[in-house]
Structures are given as C-alpha cells and as structure tokens.
Design an enzyme around this catalytic site. Structure first.
Site, PDB file in Angstrom:
ATOM      1  N   ASN A 158      45.274 -29.729  28.464  1.00 29.87           N
ATOM      2  CA  ASN A 158      45.824 -28.375  28.326  1.00 29.87           C
ATOM      3  C   ASN A 158      44.692 -27.450  27.910  1.00 29.87           C
ATOM      4  O   ASN A 158      44.265 -27.460  26.762  1.00 29.87           O
ATOM      5  CB  ASN A 158      46.933 -28.388  27.258  1.00 29.87           C
ATOM      6  CG  ASN A 158      47.437 -26.995  26.933  1.00 29.87           C
ATOM      7  OD1 ASN A 158      47.155 -26.037  27.656  1.00 29.87           O
ATOM      8  ND2 ASN A 158      48.176 -26.875  25.838  1.00 29.87           N
ATOM      9  N   TRP A 159      44.202 -26.669  28.866  1.00 31.40           N
ATOM     10  CA  TRP A 159      43.036 -25.804  28.593  1.00 31.40           C
ATOM     11  C   TRP A 159      43.405 -24.606  27.726  1.00 31.40           C
ATOM     12  O   TRP A 159      42.526 -23.869  27.277  1.00 31.40           O
ATOM     13  CB  TRP A 159      42.451 -25.284  29.899  1.00 31.40           C
ATOM     14  CG  TRP A 159      41.820 -26.312  30.787  1.00 31.40           C
ATOM     15  CD1 TRP A 159      41.990 -27.680  30.747  1.00 31.40           C
ATOM     16  CD2 TRP A 159      40.909 -26.063  31.866  1.00 31.40           C
ATOM     17  NE1 TRP A 159      41.251 -28.279  31.734  1.00 31.40           N
ATOM     18  CE2 TRP A 159      40.580 -27.312  32.438  1.00 31.40           C
ATOM     19  CE3 TRP A 159      40.362 -24.913  32.401  1.00 31.40           C
ATOM     20  CZ2 TRP A 159      39.709 -27.433  33.523  1.00 31.40           C
ATOM     21  CZ3 TRP A 159      39.496 -25.032  33.488  1.00 31.40           C
ATOM     22  CH2 TRP A 159      39.165 -26.283  34.034  1.00 31.40           C
ATOM     23  N   LYS A 160      44.688 -24.368  27.549  1.00 28.48           N
ATOM     24  CA  LYS A 160      45.152 -23.175  26.823  1.00 28.48           C
ATOM     25  C   LYS A 160      44.494 -21.914  27.425  1.00 28.48           C
ATOM     26  O   LYS A 160      44.240 -21.861  28.613  1.00 28.48           O
ATOM     27  CB  LYS A 160      44.869 -23.299  25.330  1.00 28.48           C
ATOM     28  CG  LYS A 160      45.347 -24.638  24.764  1.00 28.48           C
ATOM     29  CD  LYS A 160      45.434 -24.643  23.284  1.00 28.48           C
ATOM     30  CE  LYS A 160      45.740 -26.052  22.809  1.00 28.48           C
ATOM     31  NZ  LYS A 160      46.309 -26.115  21.491  1.00 28.48           N
ATOM     32  N   HIS A 178      55.678 -25.976  25.163  1.00 30.69           N
ATOM     33  CA  HIS A 178      54.572 -26.261  24.233  1.00 30.69           C
ATOM     34  C   HIS A 178      54.856 -25.555  22.904  1.00 30.69           C
ATOM     35  O   HIS A 178      55.446 -24.468  22.881  1.00 30.69           O
ATOM     36  CB  HIS A 178      53.251 -25.773  24.844  1.00 30.69           C
ATOM     37  CG  HIS A 178      52.061 -26.233  24.061  1.00 30.69           C
ATOM     38  ND1 HIS A 178      51.634 -25.569  22.933  1.00 30.69           N
ATOM     39  CD2 HIS A 178      51.233 -27.293  24.226  1.00 30.69           C
ATOM     40  CE1 HIS A 178      50.579 -26.213  22.439  1.00 30.69           C
ATOM     41  NE2 HIS A 178      50.311 -27.254  23.206  1.00 30.69           N
ATOM     42  N   GLU A 232      53.097 -23.814  21.065  1.00 32.42           N
ATOM     43  CA  GLU A 232      52.593 -22.430  20.993  1.00 32.42           C
ATOM     44  C   GLU A 232      53.543 -21.474  21.718  1.00 32.42           C
ATOM     45  O   GLU A 232      53.705 -20.324  21.311  1.00 32.42           O
ATOM     46  CB  GLU A 232      51.161 -22.373  21.561  1.00 32.42           C
ATOM     47  CG  GLU A 232      50.167 -23.001  20.589  1.00 32.42           C
ATOM     48  CD  GLU A 232      48.971 -23.680  21.222  1.00 32.42           C
ATOM     49  OE1 GLU A 232      48.650 -23.409  22.392  1.00 32.42           O
ATOM     50  OE2 GLU A 232      48.345 -24.518  20.539  1.00 32.42           O
ATOM     51  N   GLU A 282      54.405 -33.948  20.436  1.00 30.81           N
ATOM     52  CA  GLU A 282      53.271 -33.288  19.804  1.00 30.81           C
ATOM     53  C   GLU A 282      53.690 -32.761  18.429  1.00 30.81           C
ATOM     54  O   GLU A 282      54.274 -31.671  18.348  1.00 30.81           O
ATOM     55  CB  GLU A 282      52.798 -32.111  20.656  1.00 30.81           C
ATOM     56  CG  GLU A 282      52.357 -32.490  22.044  1.00 30.81           C
ATOM     57  CD  GLU A 282      51.398 -31.455  22.615  1.00 30.81           C
ATOM     58  OE1 GLU A 282      50.246 -31.804  22.853  1.00 30.81           O
ATOM     59  OE2 GLU A 282      51.795 -30.287  22.768  1.00 30.81           O
ATOM     60  N   GLY A 303      45.622 -28.901  17.227  1.00 28.79           N
ATOM     61  CA  GLY A 303      44.493 -28.010  16.959  1.00 28.79           C
ATOM     62  C   GLY A 303      44.040 -27.998  15.502  1.00 28.79           C
ATOM     63  O   GLY A 303      43.280 -27.124  15.099  1.00 28.79           O
ATOM     64  N   GLY A 360      41.932 -29.375  22.580  1.00 26.86           N
ATOM     65  CA  GLY A 360      40.517 -29.088  22.315  1.00 26.86           C
ATOM     66  C   GLY A 360      39.544 -30.020  23.023  1.00 26.86           C
ATOM     67  O   GLY A 360      38.551 -29.575  23.607  1.00 26.86           O
TER      68      GLY A 360
HETATM   69  C1  PEP Z   1      47.802 -29.254  22.803  1.00 25.53           C
HETATM   70  O1  PEP Z   1      47.422 -28.122  23.009  1.00 25.53           O
HETATM   71  O2  PEP Z   1      48.803 -29.678  23.402  1.00 25.53           O
HETATM   72  C2  PEP Z   1      47.055 -30.106  21.876  1.00 25.53           C
HETATM   73  C3  PEP Z   1      47.507 -31.295  21.632  1.00 25.53           C
HETATM   74  O3  PEP Z   1      45.909 -29.559  21.316  1.00 25.53           O
HETATM   75  P1  PEP Z   1      44.791 -30.356  20.457  1.00 25.53           P
HETATM   76  O4  PEP Z   1      44.452 -31.621  21.230  1.00 25.53           O
HETATM   77  O5  PEP Z   1      43.663 -29.426  20.341  1.00 25.53           O
HETATM   78  O6  PEP Z   1      45.423 -30.705  19.139  1.00 25.53           O
END
Ligand code: PEP
Length: 251
Positions: free
Chosen positions: A9-11, A96, A98, A168, A174, A236
């Site tokens: 997931n590049w966000k 997600h 976010e 998650e 993050g 990340g």
């Molecule tokens: C995500 O954005 O779904 C995620 C798991 O981010 P990170 O790996 O940075 O915690």
C-alpha cells in the site's frame, strides 16, 4: 492450500518518476522461479496507468487504494470500479483504517464498496482492526466481529473466497509497533472462526487473511509463519524495492 498474498500500500507517496523507479526495482529483484506468493502493488490512482504498463507480463498484480460504489455520476473526487478495471486493476484496498478514521468511512459504506468490487471482478482487500484503546479495554474481538459482520453483509458463500481480509491493528500501522506473531495469530484465528460460522469451514479455510501493521523484512518470516497468517499488507516497507522484495522472499 491458501495462496499467500503480499500487497504494498503506497498510500499518498510517489510521483510518476518515483513509481517508475520503484516498480522497475521490484521487477528487477523479483525471483520469479522461487516465488510462492502473489505480489500486488497499490500505487496512488494517478500512477495506475503507468504502473499497469510496467507490470504487464510480470507476476505483479495491480490494485487501487480505494473506490466508490457507483459506476459513474456526480461524485467529485471519486473513482469507480469500471475505471479501475479499465486501467488494469485486479485488486482494491477497502476500509483501510486511514479511510475509516481520517475520512470517516463507516462499515455500511465499506460494505457497499466490497459488494461493488466483487460484482465488478475486483478482489477487495478488506481491512479491519482495532485501535489501541479498543485493545486495551478488551474489545478487540467484538470490534473485529462488527467490522466483519457489517462489512461483509450480503457477500455470498461463492464470493467470500474472492475476498482478501487484511487484519491491521490500527496501533501497529505506521507506528513501528508490530503485533507479536502470537497476538496476530490469535485474531487471525478468531477471524477464520467467524468466517467459518458464517460460510462453513471449507470456505473459511480458503480465505486469505493478511496481517498488516509495521511489517518489515526483520519480522516478516515469523509473522508469515503463523498458521492463519496468509500474507501481508505492507505500508512503509513497500516504498523501497529492497525491503518489499525481502518481505516477498521471506514467504
Ligand atoms: C498499511 O498502510 O496498511 C500499513 C500496514 O502500513 P505500515 O506497514 O507502514 O504499518
């Protein structure tokens, strides 16, 4: 046998040049002969067309980070499932944390998106997970239960195996704080038990359940070695070809 799926997931990172660079690096380092997982990248929407050209004829699948549940219309700023299909997407991340926390998405909306994605032939990567406060007050299982029951409402037994569930824990996204393999496995097992109650054990055993939350090369093998962890949704660590490749090769 469930296939493991590693998705990045590049966000909201990477312009076109960055995307070309990252995808080129991933392609160059991918050990195709020993690959025993599916690999998916989810760049920002404006990079999807370019990404699609680059991943063609490679084992890398393409996904979006969000979509709306209508095909078209006056929905400023939104992107539809047919639009994602037209630029080569096979996957879409939905719900997600976010999107839930920053953009106020609720289970009901996420459910409409999941149903639309399935009807459109896109694989939803359906995200669920508890906040730190919810974990600390002992409501992890009930939070996850509501997210599954509401988010998957109306998904048929035939379709459930086309859904990827991504567990998650919000406190691990993050933050550098990873759930321990035991903590993650405990919730993954609970999710599979729930799916089994809803769809029967054969179906539940076929559903890919990814873990997400600060997955990195150092912790990937141990997390992915848990019996109910079928891959990872990586934030990340997917932004550098080396670390994303190390996670893929840890499978
Ligand atoms: C995500 O954005 O779904 C995620 C798991 O981010 P990170 O790996 O940075 O915690």
């Amino acid at each position: 046998m469930r296939k493991k799926v590693i998705a990045g997931n590049w966000k909201m990172y990477m312009d076109i040049a960055g995307a070309v660079n990252l995808i080129t690096g991933i392609k160059a380092g991918l050990n195709k002969d020993s690959l025993n997982c599916d690999v998916v990248i989810c760049p920002p929407a404006v990079n999807l067309e370019t990404a699609n050209e680059l991943v063609k004829n490679s084992p890398i699948g393409l996904g979006a980070q969000n979509m709306y549940f209508e095909d078209q219309g006056a929905f400023t700023g939104e992107i539809s499932a047919p639009m994602l299909k037209a630029v080569g997407c096979g996957y879409v991340i939905l719900g997600h944390s976010e999107r839930r926390t920053i953009f106020g998405e609720k289970d009901e909306l996420i459910n409409k998106k999941v149903i639309k994605a399935l009807a459109s032939g896109l694989t939803p990567i359906f995200c669920i997970g508890e906040t730190l406060e919810e974990r600390e007050n002992g409501t992890t299982f009930s939070v996850v239960k509501t997210q599954i029951t509401e988010g998957l409402k109306g998904v048929s037994a035939d379709d459930i195996t086309k859904v990827i569930v991504a567990y998650e824990p919000v406190w691990a996204i993050g933050t550098g704080k990873t759930a321990s393999p035991e903590q993650a496995q405990e919730v993954h097992k609970y999710i599979r038990t729930m799916l089994s109650e809803m769809y029967g054990s054969d179906k539940a055993d076929s559903v890919t359940i990814q873990y997400g939350g600060s997955v990195k090369p150092e912790n990937a093998a141990e997390l992915l070695g848990q019996p109910d962890i079928d891959g990872a949704l990586v934030g990340g660590a997917c932004l550098k070809a080396d670390s994303f490749l190390a996670i893929i090769h840890a499978v």
